[in-house]
Design a protein around this motif. Structure first.
Motif, PDB file in Angstrom:
ATOM      1  N   LEU A   1      25.428  48.172  39.031  1.00 25.18           N
ATOM      2  CA  LEU A   1      26.263  47.850  40.193  1.00 25.18           C
ATOM      3  C   LEU A   1      27.722  47.729  39.776  1.00 25.18           C
ATOM      4  O   LEU A   1      28.051  47.023  38.828  1.00 25.18           O
ATOM      5  CB  LEU A   1      25.799  46.538  40.837  1.00 25.18           C
TER       6      LEU A   1
ATOM      7  N   THR B   1      14.249  51.587  43.474  1.00 19.13           N
ATOM      8  CA  THR B   1      14.231  51.062  42.107  1.00 19.13           C
ATOM      9  C   THR B   1      13.060  51.586  41.287  1.00 19.13           C
ATOM     10  O   THR B   1      13.205  51.893  40.099  1.00 19.13           O
ATOM     11  CB  THR B   1      14.198  49.529  42.141  1.00 19.13           C
TER      12      THR B   1
ATOM     13  N   TRP C   1      13.853  55.731  40.849  1.00 17.15           N
ATOM     14  CA  TRP C   1      15.157  56.221  40.410  1.00 17.15           C
ATOM     15  C   TRP C   1      15.563  55.589  39.082  1.00 17.15           C
ATOM     16  O   TRP C   1      14.949  54.613  38.643  1.00 17.15           O
ATOM     17  CB  TRP C   1      16.206  55.934  41.479  1.00 17.15           C
TER      18      TRP C   1
ATOM     19  N   ILE D   1      26.406  52.616  40.928  1.00 14.99           N
ATOM     20  CA  ILE D   1      26.807  52.672  42.335  1.00 14.99           C
ATOM     21  C   ILE D   1      28.148  51.967  42.510  1.00 14.99           C
ATOM     22  O   ILE D   1      28.298  50.781  42.209  1.00 14.99           O
ATOM     23  CB  ILE D   1      25.751  52.021  43.256  1.00 14.99           C
TER      24      ILE D   1
ATOM     25  N   ALA E   1      20.808  56.073  33.884  1.00 19.23           N
ATOM     26  CA  ALA E   1      21.184  55.088  34.897  1.00 19.23           C
ATOM     27  C   ALA E   1      22.044  55.745  35.963  1.00 19.23           C
ATOM     28  O   ALA E   1      22.665  56.792  35.733  1.00 19.23           O
ATOM     29  CB  ALA E   1      21.943  53.922  34.265  1.00 19.23           C
ATOM     30  N   VAL E   2      22.076  55.118  37.122  1.00 16.97           N
ATOM     31  CA  VAL E   2      23.002  55.487  38.190  1.00 16.97           C
ATOM     32  C   VAL E   2      23.898  54.286  38.459  1.00 16.97           C
ATOM     33  O   VAL E   2      23.408  53.178  38.669  1.00 16.97           O
ATOM     34  CB  VAL E   2      22.267  55.889  39.482  1.00 16.97           C
TER      35      VAL E   2
ATOM     36  N   PRO F   1      20.531  44.113  40.076  1.00 13.22           N
ATOM     37  CA  PRO F   1      20.690  45.376  39.354  1.00 13.22           C
ATOM     38  C   PRO F   1      20.259  45.249  37.904  1.00 13.22           C
ATOM     39  O   PRO F   1      20.108  44.140  37.381  1.00 13.22           O
ATOM     40  CB  PRO F   1      22.203  45.621  39.442  1.00 13.22           C
TER      41      PRO F   1
ATOM     42  N   SER G   1      17.713  53.427  36.215  1.00 12.45           N
ATOM     43  CA  SER G   1      18.205  52.047  36.241  1.00 12.45           C
ATOM     44  C   SER G   1      19.495  51.951  37.053  1.00 12.45           C
ATOM     45  O   SER G   1      20.352  52.839  36.992  1.00 12.45           O
ATOM     46  CB  SER G   1      18.468  51.563  34.818  1.00 12.45           C
ATOM     47  N   LEU G   2      19.633  50.876  37.815  1.00 13.45           N
ATOM     48  CA  LEU G   2      20.782  50.693  38.703  1.00 13.45           C
ATOM     49  C   LEU G   2      21.846  49.837  38.032  1.00 13.45           C
ATOM     50  O   LEU G   2      21.581  48.715  37.597  1.00 13.45           O
ATOM     51  CB  LEU G   2      20.335  50.029  40.007  1.00 13.45           C
TER      52      LEU G   2
ATOM     53  N   TYR H   1      18.097  51.668  47.669  1.00 16.73           N
ATOM     54  CA  TYR H   1      17.933  52.146  46.300  1.00 16.73           C
ATOM     55  C   TYR H   1      16.469  52.065  45.898  1.00 16.73           C
ATOM     56  O   TYR H   1      15.859  50.996  45.931  1.00 16.73           O
ATOM     57  CB  TYR H   1      18.784  51.339  45.318  1.00 16.73           C
TER      58      TYR H   1
ATOM     59  N   LEU I   1      22.523  48.568  49.993  1.00 17.83           N
ATOM     60  CA  LEU I   1      22.150  49.149  48.703  1.00 17.83           C
ATOM     61  C   LEU I   1      20.758  48.686  48.294  1.00 17.83           C
ATOM     62  O   LEU I   1      19.925  49.496  47.851  1.00 17.83           O
ATOM     63  CB  LEU I   1      23.170  48.749  47.632  1.00 17.83           C
ATOM     64  N   THR I   2      20.489  47.399  48.441  1.00 17.23           N
ATOM     65  CA  THR I   2      19.183  46.854  48.077  1.00 17.23           C
ATOM     66  C   THR I   2      18.062  47.494  48.876  1.00 17.23           C
ATOM     67  O   THR I   2      16.982  47.773  48.358  1.00 17.23           O
ATOM     68  CB  THR I   2      19.170  45.325  48.291  1.00 17.23           C
TER      69      THR I   2
END
Length: 234
Positions: free
Chosen positions: A179, A171, A174, A145, A142-143, A197, A176-177, A169, A165-166
């Motif tokens: 937040l 999705t 990359w 942010i 995951a990243v 997210p 999993s986001l 990013y 961001l939306t």
């Protein structure tokens, strides 16, 4: 508890910066998916290895343990992961892809979360970094942010530019986001609706409005998790 990168639509919720076993026990009552332990010494939310071990004992079977590190050496991280029993490693500093590869090699059973402080100019630097990670065979689960605030590595209480961001990013390509950044009981539902997210993270947002940093407010913890779950179900 959810596995990062796993299937399902349930929001992953992490309460970060827990400092004592008593606080961990209280937070676990509200059933977050994870608790974050900060090992960055300049942080007011930092915990010692010994305290982290006591917190881990409280959290067994209740919440995942995520260690937050800022430019620690791979050897330091390995020692803490093994002694505490961390499930996840969150790198929040200036760690290079090569450093992440070494951490991954030393701690193969702990998944990697890369925290990234989003600057006003956007995520082009993250795109380049993730490409370098891919080339180095680094597997990020995951990243996370967070908002960019000069001189800090999270816990600033500043929100991310959600719309930007939306838009930026990637999705589908990359990791999993997750937040973070200024999420509180009164804005977490709006943040989830805006960003969608995979997971959310808060530290200062569930602390007492007045008083020592790192001390979690049971009422705000309960409100935050309830609001997140309700927003996720809607």
């Amino acid at each position: 508890m959810r596995t990062i990168g796993g299937q399902g639509d349930i929001m992953w919720v992490k309460i970060c910066g827990v400092r004592t076993p008593e606080q961990a026990e209280m937070v676990c009552e509200y059933q977050p998916d994870a608790i974050g332990l900060n090992f960055y010494e300049p942080s007011p939310r930092c915990v010692s290895n010994t305290t982290a071990q006591h917190i881990a004992a409280v959290c067994v079977g209740k919440a995942e343990l995520v260690g937050v590190f800022v430019d620690h050496s791979p050897m330091e991280i390995e020692n803490i992961v093994r002694s505490v029993g961390l499930d996840r490693i969150q790198c929040h500093g200036n760690e290079s892809p090569a450093a992440l590869r070494e951490i991954q090699k030393r701690c193969p059973d702990a998944s990697l979360i890369r925290a990234w402080r989003m600057r006003p100019e956007g995520l082009s630097d993250l795109a380049n970094y993730l490409a370098e990670c891919h080339a180095a065979d680094v597997h990020l689960s995951a990243v996370l942010i967070d908002a960019y605030v000069a001189g800090t590595y999270g816990g600033s209480g500043k929100t991310v530019a959600w719309e930007q961001l939306t838009q930026e990013y990637q999705t589908g390509d990359w990791p999993s986001l997750i937040l973070a950044g200024g999420l509180r009981p009164d804005n977490v539902a709006e943040a989830i609706e805006a960003v969608q997210p995979w997971g959310i993270d808060t530290a200062s947002g569930v602390e007492y409005l007045e008083g020592e940093k790192g001390v979690k407010d049971p009422e705000r913890v309960a409100q935050f998790i309830t609001s997140a779950r309700q927003a996720d179900e809607s």
